[in-house]
Design a protein around this motif. Structure first.
Motif, PDB file in Angstrom:
ATOM      1  N   ILE A  59      27.881   3.896   0.897  1.00 60.83           N
ATOM      2  CA  ILE A  59      28.103   4.038   2.333  1.00 60.83           C
ATOM      3  C   ILE A  59      26.914   4.750   2.939  1.00 60.83           C
ATOM      4  O   ILE A  59      26.450   5.762   2.423  1.00 60.83           O
ATOM      5  N   LYS A  60      26.427   4.191   4.007  1.00 63.89           N
ATOM      6  CA  LYS A  60      25.345   4.835   4.729  1.00 63.89           C
ATOM      7  C   LYS A  60      25.880   5.211   6.102  1.00 63.89           C
ATOM      8  O   LYS A  60      26.425   4.374   6.817  1.00 63.89           O
ATOM      9  N   GLU A  61      25.748   6.474   6.438  1.00 62.62           N
ATOM     10  CA  GLU A  61      26.271   6.949   7.713  1.00 62.62           C
ATOM     11  C   GLU A  61      25.226   6.787   8.806  1.00 62.62           C
ATOM     12  O   GLU A  61      24.044   7.044   8.597  1.00 62.62           O
ATOM     13  N   PHE A  62      25.701   6.360   9.970  1.00 65.56           N
ATOM     14  CA  PHE A  62      24.871   6.275  11.160  1.00 65.56           C
ATOM     15  C   PHE A  62      25.531   7.121  12.232  1.00 65.56           C
ATOM     16  O   PHE A  62      26.746   7.087  12.391  1.00 65.56           O
ATOM     17  N   PHE A  63      24.741   7.867  12.944  1.00 66.69           N
ATOM     18  CA  PHE A  63      25.251   8.702  14.015  1.00 66.69           C
ATOM     19  C   PHE A  63      24.779   8.154  15.350  1.00 66.69           C
ATOM     20  O   PHE A  63      23.718   7.520  15.441  1.00 66.69           O
ATOM     21  N   VAL A  64      25.590   8.371  16.374  1.00 62.63           N
ATOM     22  CA  VAL A  64      25.290   7.823  17.689  1.00 62.63           C
ATOM     23  C   VAL A  64      23.891   8.205  18.149  1.00 62.63           C
ATOM     24  O   VAL A  64      23.148   7.372  18.661  1.00 62.63           O
ATOM     25  N   GLU A  65      23.512   9.449  17.919  1.00 60.70           N
ATOM     26  CA  GLU A  65      22.203   9.893  18.404  1.00 60.70           C
ATOM     27  C   GLU A  65      21.045   9.197  17.686  1.00 60.70           C
ATOM     28  O   GLU A  65      19.916   9.196  18.160  1.00 60.70           O
ATOM     29  N   ASP A  66      21.321   8.570  16.543  1.00 68.10           N
ATOM     30  CA  ASP A  66      20.277   7.871  15.804  1.00 68.10           C
ATOM     31  C   ASP A  66      20.217   6.375  16.124  1.00 68.10           C
ATOM     32  O   ASP A  66      19.317   5.684  15.644  1.00 68.10           O
ATOM     33  N   LEU A  82      23.397   7.609  24.164  1.00 69.64           N
ATOM     34  CA  LEU A  82      23.380   9.067  24.372  1.00 69.64           C
ATOM     35  C   LEU A  82      24.487   9.519  25.321  1.00 69.64           C
ATOM     36  O   LEU A  82      25.062  10.587  25.149  1.00 69.64           O
ATOM     37  N   GLU A  83      24.823   8.694  26.306  1.00 72.38           N
ATOM     38  CA  GLU A  83      25.932   9.018  27.206  1.00 72.38           C
ATOM     39  C   GLU A  83      27.257   9.020  26.447  1.00 72.38           C
ATOM     40  O   GLU A  83      28.113   9.874  26.672  1.00 72.38           O
ATOM     41  N   VAL A  84      27.413   8.064  25.547  1.00 73.14           N
ATOM     42  CA  VAL A  84      28.628   8.014  24.713  1.00 73.14           C
ATOM     43  C   VAL A  84      28.709   9.280  23.871  1.00 73.14           C
ATOM     44  O   VAL A  84      29.763   9.917  23.760  1.00 73.14           O
ATOM     45  N   LEU A  85      27.595   9.673  23.267  1.00 77.53           N
ATOM     46  CA  LEU A  85      27.561  10.890  22.459  1.00 77.53           C
ATOM     47  C   LEU A  85      27.937  12.105  23.299  1.00 77.53           C
ATOM     48  O   LEU A  85      28.758  12.924  22.883  1.00 77.53           O
ATOM     49  N   ASP A  86      27.373  12.237  24.491  1.00 74.44           N
ATOM     50  CA  ASP A  86      27.683  13.372  25.358  1.00 74.44           C
ATOM     51  C   ASP A  86      29.166  13.423  25.703  1.00 74.44           C
ATOM     52  O   ASP A  86      29.785  14.481  25.665  1.00 74.44           O
ATOM     53  N   GLU A  87      29.736  12.258  26.025  1.00 74.26           N
ATOM     54  CA  GLU A  87      31.164  12.234  26.369  1.00 74.26           C
ATOM     55  C   GLU A  87      32.024  12.600  25.163  1.00 74.26           C
ATOM     56  O   GLU A  87      32.996  13.337  25.287  1.00 74.26           O
ATOM     57  N   CYS A  88      31.642  12.116  23.987  1.00 74.90           N
ATOM     58  CA  CYS A  88      32.387  12.467  22.766  1.00 74.90           C
ATOM     59  C   CYS A  88      32.313  13.968  22.494  1.00 74.90           C
ATOM     60  O   CYS A  88      33.298  14.582  22.099  1.00 74.90           O
ATOM     61  N   GLU A  89      31.142  14.535  22.684  1.00 73.30           N
ATOM     62  CA  GLU A  89      30.963  15.964  22.433  1.00 73.30           C
ATOM     63  C   GLU A  89      31.760  16.823  23.408  1.00 73.30           C
ATOM     64  O   GLU A  89      32.308  17.853  23.028  1.00 73.30           O
ATOM     65  N   THR A  90      31.852  16.415  24.653  1.00 71.17           N
ATOM     66  CA  THR A  90      32.550  17.247  25.642  1.00 71.17           C
ATOM     67  C   THR A  90      34.057  17.107  25.554  1.00 71.17           C
ATOM     68  O   THR A  90      34.780  18.082  25.678  1.00 71.17           O
ATOM     69  N   LYS A  91      34.562  15.894  25.315  1.00 64.56           N
ATOM     70  CA  LYS A  91      36.017  15.687  25.303  1.00 64.56           C
ATOM     71  C   LYS A  91      36.649  15.994  23.958  1.00 64.56           C
ATOM     72  O   LYS A  91      37.810  16.374  23.888  1.00 64.56           O
ATOM     73  N   LYS A  92      35.934  15.779  22.871  1.00 61.89           N
ATOM     74  CA  LYS A  92      36.447  16.050  21.514  1.00 61.89           C
ATOM     75  C   LYS A  92      37.826  15.417  21.287  1.00 61.89           C
ATOM     76  O   LYS A  92      38.730  16.029  20.745  1.00 61.89           O
ATOM     77  N   CYS A  93      38.002  14.206  21.765  1.00 62.73           N
ATOM     78  CA  CYS A  93      39.239  13.433  21.550  1.00 62.73           C
ATOM     79  C   CYS A  93      40.481  14.111  22.134  1.00 62.73           C
ATOM     80  O   CYS A  93      41.572  13.930  21.620  1.00 62.73           O
ATOM     81  N   ARG A  94      40.310  14.892  23.174  1.00 66.53           N
ATOM     82  CA  ARG A  94      41.473  15.550  23.782  1.00 66.53           C
ATOM     83  C   ARG A  94      42.217  14.631  24.748  1.00 66.53           C
ATOM     84  O   ARG A  94      43.339  14.906  25.116  1.00 66.53           O
ATOM     85  N   SER A  95      41.557  13.575  25.157  1.00 70.69           N
ATOM     86  CA  SER A  95      42.208  12.640  26.066  1.00 70.69           C
ATOM     87  C   SER A  95      41.738  11.226  25.736  1.00 70.69           C
ATOM     88  O   SER A  95      40.756  11.036  25.019  1.00 70.69           O
TER      89      SER A  95
END
Length: 110
Positions: A59-66, A82-95
């Motif tokens: 398995i090779k992991e890929f991260f949004v920022e890459d 990068l916008e997707v990454l920012d939204e994921c970081e701020t909401k942390k799956c709370r909604s």
């Protein structure tokens, strides 16, 4: 029978009763856990459990920022990633994700 729960315990009880009244029925239980001997004892099987190996793939992991670098995305798509990454970081799956967020994901996946 991956994990024990009330549901699987009841199903096993019903299966065991069914096997007593209909001995020609063959029951196959599959699990990724190591509880095979427990179920073998419960059902009173004379044969040992069969263990089937599994193929594993690297398995090779890929991260949004890459994404922008590794996939050589156009600048517009790199910005979306990068916008997707920012939204994921701020909401942390709370909604639940917003419609706008889902649209960005859809555009990246195209």
């Amino acid at each position: 029978v991956h994990e024990r729960s009330v549901d699987t315990d009841i199903l096993c009880l019903l299966c065991r009763r069914l096997l007593v009244t209909h001995p020609t029925i063959r029951l196959v239980l599959m699990s990724a856990t190591m509880a095979a001997s427990l179920y073998s004892q419960y059902f009173g099987t004379p044969e040992p459990p069969i263990h089937v190996g599994a193929r594993r793939f690297p398995i090779k992991e890929f991260f949004v920022e890459d994404l922008a670098k590794s996939l050589k995305l156009p600048q517009k798509d790199a910005r979306r990633a990068l916008e997707v990454l920012d939204e994921c970081e701020t909401k942390k799956c709370r909604s639940a994700p917003s419609r706008n967020h889902m649209e960005k994901l859809y555009q990246l996946a195209k």
